[in-house]
Design a protein around this motif. Sequence first.
Motif, short mmCIF file in Angstrom:
data_model
loop_
_atom_site.label_atom_id
_atom_site.label_comp_id
_atom_site.label_asym_id
_atom_site.label_seq_id
_atom_site.Cartn_x
_atom_site.Cartn_y
_atom_site.Cartn_z
N TRP A 24 0.76 -1.19 -0.15
CA TRP A 24 0.11 -0.05 0.13
C TRP A 24 0.84 1.10 -0.06
O TRP A 24 0.55 2.32 -0.78
N ALA A 25 1.96 1.23 0.82
CA ALA A 25 2.70 2.48 0.77
C ALA A 25 3.58 2.71 -0.25
O ALA A 25 3.50 3.78 -0.88
N TYR A 26 3.97 1.59 -0.96
CA TYR A 26 4.61 1.80 -2.26
C TYR A 26 3.71 2.42 -3.25
O TYR A 26 3.95 3.09 -4.26
N THR A 27 2.68 1.62 -3.44
CA THR A 27 1.51 2.20 -4.38
C THR A 27 1.16 3.61 -4.25
O THR A 27 0.89 4.51 -5.25
N THR A 28 0.94 4.10 -2.94
CA THR A 28 0.45 5.34 -2.52
C THR A 28 1.51 6.29 -2.87
O THR A 28 1.33 7.43 -3.44
N ALA A 29 2.83 5.98 -2.74
CA ALA A 29 3.96 6.69 -2.95
C ALA A 29 4.09 6.89 -4.42
O ALA A 29 4.20 8.08 -4.94
N ARG A 141 -6.00 19.93 -5.67
CA ARG A 141 -7.23 19.37 -4.87
C ARG A 141 -6.89 17.83 -4.70
O ARG A 141 -6.87 17.32 -3.57
N ASP A 142 -6.65 17.03 -5.70
CA ASP A 142 -6.49 15.77 -5.76
C ASP A 142 -5.14 15.37 -5.02
O ASP A 142 -5.13 14.51 -4.27
N THR A 143 -4.32 16.11 -5.06
CA THR A 143 -2.96 15.92 -4.37
C THR A 143 -3.03 16.28 -3.09
O THR A 143 -2.58 15.15 -2.21
N LEU A 144 -3.68 17.31 -2.47
CA LEU A 144 -3.71 17.64 -1.21
C LEU A 144 -4.57 16.52 -0.38
O LEU A 144 -4.55 16.25 0.74
N ALA A 145 -5.82 16.00 -1.00
CA ALA A 145 -6.55 14.84 -0.35
C ALA A 145 -5.86 13.64 -0.06
O ALA A 145 -6.34 13.15 0.72
N LEU A 146 -4.85 13.50 -0.89
CA LEU A 146 -4.17 12.00 -0.49
C LEU A 146 -2.86 12.56 0.47
O LEU A 146 -2.59 11.86 1.27
N ARG A 147 -2.28 13.77 0.07
CA ARG A 147 -0.97 14.37 1.12
C ARG A 147 -1.63 14.46 2.45
O ARG A 147 -0.70 14.24 3.38
N THR A 148 -2.51 14.91 2.59
CA THR A 148 -2.93 15.16 3.91
C THR A 148 -3.66 14.09 4.86
O THR A 148 -4.19 14.23 6.03
N ARG A 149 -3.85 12.80 4.27
CA ARG A 149 -4.33 11.68 5.11
C ARG A 149 -3.10 11.16 6.26
O ARG A 149 -2.07 11.41 5.96
N ARG A 150 -3.98 10.97 7.26
CA ARG A 150 -3.01 10.45 8.60
C ARG A 150 -2.03 9.84 8.14
O ARG A 150 -0.54 9.93 8.50
N LEU A 151 -1.94 8.78 7.54
CA LEU A 151 -1.19 7.54 7.58
C LEU A 151 0.02 8.15 6.41
O LEU A 151 0.96 7.62 6.74
N VAL A 152 -0.56 8.80 5.54
CA VAL A 152 0.31 9.20 4.60
C VAL A 152 1.48 10.15 5.10
O VAL A 152 2.37 10.09 5.01
N ARG A 153 0.87 11.02 5.98
CA ARG A 153 1.67 11.92 6.99
C ARG A 153 2.53 11.28 7.78
O ARG A 153 3.82 11.62 7.79
N ILE A 154 2.10 10.29 8.49
CA ILE A 154 2.97 9.57 9.35
C ILE A 154 4.25 9.02 8.89
O ILE A 154 5.26 8.78 9.14
N LEU A 155 3.84 8.25 7.65
CA LEU A 155 4.81 7.49 6.88
C LEU A 155 5.67 8.53 5.93
O LEU A 155 6.67 7.63 5.44
N HIS A 156 5.24 9.57 5.91
CA HIS A 156 6.00 10.60 5.12
C HIS A 156 6.18 10.17 3.62
O HIS A 156 7.19 10.12 2.84
#
Length: 347
Positions: A24-29, A141-156
């Motif tokens: 998940w982290a790889y695909t999200t990044a 808007r699409d970028t911020l929606a994903l970047r500001t998710r809690r887990l995305v921020r925690i894992l940088h």
Amino acid sequence: MTFSATGILVVALIAAIVITIGVWAYTTANRLDRLHVRTDQARHALDAALARRAVVARSVATTLSGLGSDPELLDQARRLVALADRAERANWRDREAVENQLAAALSAVDIALLPPQLVAELADAEARVLIARRFHNDAVRDTLALRTRRLVRILHLGGTAPLPTYFEIAERVTPAASTGLDVDTVRTSARVVLLDEDNRVLLLRGCDPKVPDVPFWFTIGGGVNPGETLREAAIRELYEETGYPADSSMLRGPLWRRVAVFPFNGELIRSEELFFALRAKNFDPVPANLDYVERRSINGSKWCTPADIAALDHSGETVYPYHLDQLLDEAVTAADADIDPEVRSIR
């Protein structure tokens, strides 16, 4: 033995969880990387559109200066040149205010004093700025929606890339952008060139409810609702008219812009249409949520090759946009690309 089996099960479960999180982290990044690329491209496109408008503003100023010694016209010309210069020199943070001032100054110009070609150039420049601004803000808007998710921020997962920011400028309809006709409705429409595995495009068959015996064919899409982005409107219209659910991140575009003035259901409509390309597996369209007018006006659908489109036109059933058979290769290229194309005007 029982303890050993339990331990193995726990280890396997932990390993599965770690692998799942890793995937998940790889695909999200990767998705974030693509979104940042899209945002950067949208910003460059917006910058280019604003720069072009500044060039046209100077041409308008030159024309006004050459009309005589009227102090008001000379003052307008000097202000346009000064604002165009400031807009080009301003940093991105301060540019919104200057661009709004330039837009207001351009809207105050009496276009009757300008040659027709310059009026057309000004209208096109203004329209390109509005399209580029909407496209840029959709990407942000699409970028911020994903970047500001809690887990995305925690894992940088966003790395060190700065958060993108919206570019807010007034979307005014200036005299130069009008058609000279008294229209009942002015709207922005999001349209989808939906392509299957064989590069056929899905077209809908319809008619004006007031003229039911004159059929025509058109791409999927419709008007953008208040508060919607272009991409959200395109995905909504696609589902409502065909029942096909899609992810807005798969859309490519806008690749075309078309301004059309046409009568429909007793009204004269001016529509600014933005076209996206989308690849999908072939399916049988089943409308999911047509309104009353759409139920009266849409009466068929067909997956069409360029030859099919040419045959429909030849039979007297017009296909919109015009020359879609010749444009289809461009849509195919856009649908299969990793980046969004530059928007251009079509008929």
